[in-house]
Each structure stands twice: as C-alpha cells, then as structure tokens.
Design an enzyme around this catalytic site. Structure first.
Site, mmCIF file in Angstrom:
data_model
loop_
_atom_site.group_PDB
_atom_site.id
_atom_site.type_symbol
_atom_site.label_atom_id
_atom_site.label_comp_id
_atom_site.label_asym_id
_atom_site.label_seq_id
_atom_site.Cartn_x
_atom_site.Cartn_y
_atom_site.Cartn_z
ATOM 1 C CB CYS A 157 -6.718 11.735 -11.420
ATOM 2 S SG CYS A 157 -7.742 10.710 -10.990
HETATM 3 C C1 LIG Z 1 -7.355 3.876 -0.768
HETATM 4 C C2 LIG Z 1 -6.562 3.961 0.792
HETATM 5 C C3 LIG Z 1 -7.684 5.321 1.118
HETATM 6 C C4 LIG Z 1 -7.270 2.883 1.232
HETATM 7 O O1 LIG Z 1 -6.385 3.405 2.742
HETATM 8 P P1 LIG Z 1 -5.591 2.128 3.427
HETATM 9 O O2 LIG Z 1 -4.877 2.427 4.427
HETATM 10 O O3 LIG Z 1 -3.914 1.953 2.182
HETATM 11 O O4 LIG Z 1 -6.607 0.410 3.458
HETATM 12 P P2 LIG Z 1 -5.993 -0.701 3.000
HETATM 13 O O5 LIG Z 1 -7.202 -0.865 1.519
HETATM 14 O O6 LIG Z 1 -4.925 -1.140 3.432
HETATM 15 O O7 LIG Z 1 -7.204 -1.074 4.027
HETATM 16 C C5 LIG Z 1 -6.700 -0.984 5.966
HETATM 17 C C6 LIG Z 1 -7.439 -1.843 6.375
HETATM 18 O O8 LIG Z 1 -9.332 -1.638 6.638
HETATM 19 C C7 LIG Z 1 -9.561 -2.231 5.865
HETATM 20 N N1 LIG Z 1 -10.450 -1.937 5.342
HETATM 21 C C8 LIG Z 1 -10.800 -1.041 4.347
HETATM 22 N N2 LIG Z 1 -12.137 -0.848 3.769
HETATM 23 C C9 LIG Z 1 -12.602 -0.083 4.454
HETATM 24 C C10 LIG Z 1 -13.766 0.878 4.454
HETATM 25 N N3 LIG Z 1 -14.881 0.555 4.150
HETATM 26 N N4 LIG Z 1 -14.687 0.578 6.941
HETATM 27 C C11 LIG Z 1 -13.497 -0.108 7.196
HETATM 28 N N5 LIG Z 1 -12.672 -0.994 7.247
HETATM 29 C C12 LIG Z 1 -12.179 -1.153 5.748
HETATM 30 C C13 LIG Z 1 -8.967 -3.152 5.354
HETATM 31 O O9 LIG Z 1 -10.047 -4.706 5.392
HETATM 32 C C14 LIG Z 1 -7.887 -3.429 6.130
HETATM 33 O O10 LIG Z 1 -8.148 -4.124 6.695
HETATM 34 P P3 LIG Z 1 -7.141 -5.523 7.663
HETATM 35 O O11 LIG Z 1 -5.461 -4.470 7.745
HETATM 36 O O12 LIG Z 1 -7.219 -6.047 8.890
HETATM 37 O O13 LIG Z 1 -6.402 -6.186 6.399
HETATM 38 C C15 LIG Z 1 -5.114 4.480 0.288
HETATM 39 O O14 LIG Z 1 -4.076 3.372 -0.147
HETATM 40 C C16 LIG Z 1 -5.268 5.600 -0.273
HETATM 41 O O15 LIG Z 1 -5.185 6.682 0.058
HETATM 42 N N6 LIG Z 1 -4.443 5.055 -1.876
HETATM 43 C C17 LIG Z 1 -3.841 6.620 -2.533
HETATM 44 C C18 LIG Z 1 -4.571 6.123 -3.649
HETATM 45 C C19 LIG Z 1 -5.510 6.953 -4.438
HETATM 46 O O16 LIG Z 1 -6.554 7.263 -3.874
HETATM 47 N N7 LIG Z 1 -5.970 6.963 -5.253
HETATM 48 C C20 LIG Z 1 -6.896 7.357 -6.689
HETATM 49 C C21 LIG Z 1 -6.320 7.679 -8.009
HETATM 50 S S1 LIG Z 1 -4.707 9.468 -7.491
#
Ligand SMILES: CC(C)(COP(=O)(O)OP(=O)(O)OC[C@H]1O[C@@H](n2cnc3c(N)ncnc32)[C@H](O)[C@@H]1OP(=O)(O)O)[C@@H](O)C(=O)NCCC(=O)NCCS
Length: 373
Positions: A157
């Site tokens: 990225c």
């Molecule tokens: C990827 C990202 C958006 C995920 O968001 P998050 O809040 O961390 O979500 P999680 O993966 O921890 O999941 C939270 C919950 O949502 C659920 N969930 C995950 N994907 C889902 C989807 N597509 N639809 C519905 N629920 C979902 C998970 O199962 C989890 O449920 P639980 O709490 O019952 O276990 C976030 O971690 C993020 O922005 N990270 C930054 C990294 C990034 O984007 N990097 C790219 C390169 S820099």
C-alpha cells in the site's frame, strides 16, 4: 547541482463497473448458502461450522466503505465463481495493468499540456504485478512513447509514496527532468471475495503522478519539500503468492495465496506509527501538524484516518482537512492517498502546506510534504 522538484499533475483511471455494498453482500450470502448446503451433513453433525452471512451495516460501520470500482463485476458477484473473469491477452496486446496505467498517465500529462517527450522515466509502483517480466513499467513507458528508462517496484500500500521518493530523487539529482509514477491497482484479483472479514475491503483503480523540475512545472504545482520512508517487518498483512508457489504445489485459491490480514492488530500497530511518522517528518522540515492545510491520507479504513488525524491535531479533523475517498473507491492499495490528492487539491492556496501519507503491508509508511506554489 540539486534541483527543486514539484508534483505538477496527477491522473486517474476509474474502472467501468461499480459494486455497492448491497450487491456485494447479496452475492456473498448466496455463496455462503451454497457452501452451507454443500456442507449440510457436516454442519448438522457438528463437524463443520456454517458460513455466517455478511452485512451492509457491519461493512459501513467497520470501514466507511460504501462501494468500489472493479474491472469485472459479473465474475466477482457470481456466487459460483467469486473472482473476476479476465480474458487472457496475447503477448502482442497491451496488458491489463499497462492499459489502465497508460490511461492514468495520459490523464496526468493532458491536464498540464505535457507529452511523453517531456518525461524521462516511468516507475510502475503497485501492490501486485501481473507478471514477473518484462516490467510493467517498461510496457507503459513504451506505450506512452517516453524515452529513457522504466522499472517496477512493490511496497504494497505504500508503493506510490515510496516511488514518489525515487522520482523526487531522480529529478532532484538531474538524472531525469520528469518522472511519471504510475499505480495500476487491480486489487480485485488478489482479494478473497469469500472471506467475510475482508471481502468488502478493496477496489480497482489506476493513478499517475507527474514529478518534474520546479522550473519546468506549471503555476499551481506542488513543490515537494521532502519525502520520508519507514518500514518494519510484520506478518499481519500478507500475500504469499509468488514464483515459488508452483514448486510448492500450491493452488492459486489457497487462502494464503491471496490478501489476508489481522485487521485489529494492523489497526492498533499502524495508526500510532503513521501519526508519529508524519509528526517526525513535519518536524524535520520545521512544521507542526496544525500548520498543515490538508492531509491526503492512505484510504484503507475511515476509523484509521480519523484516529491518525485526531492524534496529530488533538481534535477531530474536518473532511476539508483530511478528505475521504474510500467511501466511493474502497481501499485501492497504493493509489488511495493519490486519489485523495487528485480529487482534493485545487482549493489549496499558494504557500499552504499539505502531507501525502500512505501506510500498509511491510509494514511500510511513506510521506511527502508539499507546498503549493
Ligand atoms: C478490517 C476491519 C475493518 C475489521 O473491523 P473489526 O471491527 O476489526 O472487525 P472484526 O474482524 O474484529 O470483527 C468484529 C465482529 O464482526 C464480525 N464480522 C466480520 N466481518 C463481518 C461481515 N462482513 N459482516 C458482518 N459481520 C462481520 C466478526 O465475526 C466479529 O464478530 P464477533 O464480535 O461476534 O466475533 C478493521 O480491523 C480494520 O479496519 N483494520 C485496519 C486494517 C486495514 O484495513 N488494513 C488494510 C491495509 S492498511
């Protein structure tokens, strides 16, 4: 002799198809239902877990993404396929990455009335190259008619900002009068569309940046006051596909042969690093965050950008201070901060300072501090 250097133009290629979150989730859920039907016996016996549905509300809340552009929509949304469908091209045809890269470069050149003969080098910088060689950069260079040299580089990225430093140095030292940095990102081909945790993350695009000697740049260009790069190894964002895969008898659909990440860890580790990086870079040039008129940040996730801006400014940034394009484009890998710049720079006043900053796999962080002429 050291030359002063400017970003004199940028270009954008937007792919022909859009996928909304509603369309994406409908296709994912149809695929999940098919999977669960296929595994019904194991699921009933408790030997396998059903694939849960995805949700539009989760995607918008967790990422800020509302839609994305893709080179092929039908293949991605087909629940029996779940990946783009591209026709193979013959060697004598322009490659897909080169095609969209050329369009972004032509846009950048045309906006300032320059042509290929004004440029001495092309750097193709992207998170994935469609082949090992000949370099995509050389194909783009030749298709444009740029004399001189070209090469490819990949820092995930941060490919665009790392390439921006290479271009800055080439122009500063006199090795090139002008360099085109081009970022064709066909992320749809390395995204796992069946992984609920990340199927919403990416979009396709191509951007280009024309980096020129200041004395040849048009009025309204942005002088590059400095660039700064940082990297430190992390396994939290990986794509293991490579030329060894074949010797390892790997299936291209194996989960580790596509993008994968530990999203929460990435969030926690990268955000403070990026904020500190920007602060240190600004300080090295005698500035502080409140002196900055606009931050063109990497566009992976809205909460990441809000967090970084808050850490820098001690308050929430307005959209005017840190514009958002990921709602429309999703994460376009290296191109995100360049799209933000491309879309949101004409209102910057002469003398005002801005920061372009990307962060991502590696980990890698790259920034450029610019001042409008
Ligand atoms: C990827 C990202 C958006 C995920 O968001 P998050 O809040 O961390 O979500 P999680 O993966 O921890 O999941 C939270 C919950 O949502 C659920 N969930 C995950 N994907 C889902 C989807 N597509 N639809 C519905 N629920 C979902 C998970 O199962 C989890 O449920 P639980 O709490 O019952 O276990 C976030 O971690 C993020 O922005 N990270 C930054 C990294 C990034 O984007 N990097 C790219 C390169 S820099």
């Amino acid at each position: 002799m050291s030359h002063r250097v400017a970003i004199s133009s940028t270009g954008l290629y937007t792919p022909p198809h859009t996928i909304t979150n509603a369309e994406l989730v409908a296709s994912f859920n149809a695929w999940a239902d098919l999977e669960n039907e296929r595994n019904a016996i194991d699921i009933a016996a408790g030997a396998a877990q059903p694939v849960p549905h995805s949700s539009v509300e989760f995607i918008e809340k967790a990422s800020g993404i509302q839609r994305r552009y893709v080179m092929d929509k039908e293949g991605v949304l087909d629940p029996k396929r779940m990946r783009p469908r591209f026709a193979p091209r013959a060697d004598h045809e322009l490659s897909m990455m080169a095609e969209i890269g050329v369009k972004a470069c032509e846009d950048a050149l045309q906006r300032v009335g320059k042509n290929a003969a004004d440029v001495d080098a092309v750097i193709c910088a992207a998170a994935n190259m469609q082949r090992a060689y000949p370099a995509m950069g050389v194909e783009i260079q030749t298709a444009l008619g740029v004399p001189g040299y070209a090469f490819d580089m990949n820092v995930a990225c941060s490919s665009a900002t790392f390439a921006l430093e290479m271009a800055y140095n080439a122009v500063r030292t006199g090795a090139a009068r002008a360099v085109l940095v081009v970022n064709p990102e066909i992320t749809s081909a390395h995204l796992c569309w069946t992984d609920r945790d990340c199927h919403f993350i990416f979009g396709d695009v191509a951007t280009a940046i024309l980096v020129e000697r200041l004395d040849q740049a048009p009025a309204g260009a942005f002088e590059i006051l400095g660039t700064r790069l940082l990297s430190t190894f992390s396994n939290n964002i990986r794509n293991n596909a490579g030329f060894l895969s074949r010797a390892e008898d790997r299936d291209p659909e194996d989960r580790d042969q596509l993008f994968r990440q530990e999203g929460r860890k990435v969030f926690k580790e990268v955000c403070p690093m990026a904020a500190e990086h920007i602060e240190t870079h600004l300080a090295s040039l005698g500035y502080r965050a409140p002196d900055v008129r606009r931050f063109w940040l990497h566009q992976a996730n809205l909460s990441m950008n809000l967090f970084i801006a808050r850490k820098l400014l001690g308050r929430d940034a307005t959209e005017n201070e840190a514009p958002v394009i990921l709602n429309e484009f999703a994460n376009t890998a290296s191109a995100g901060s360049i799209i933000a710049f491309h879309r949101h720079h004409t209102d910057i006043a002469p003398g005002d300072i801005g920061v372009i900053c990307s962060f991502g796999a590696g980990y890698s962080i790259g920034s450029a501090v610019v001042r409008r002429l």
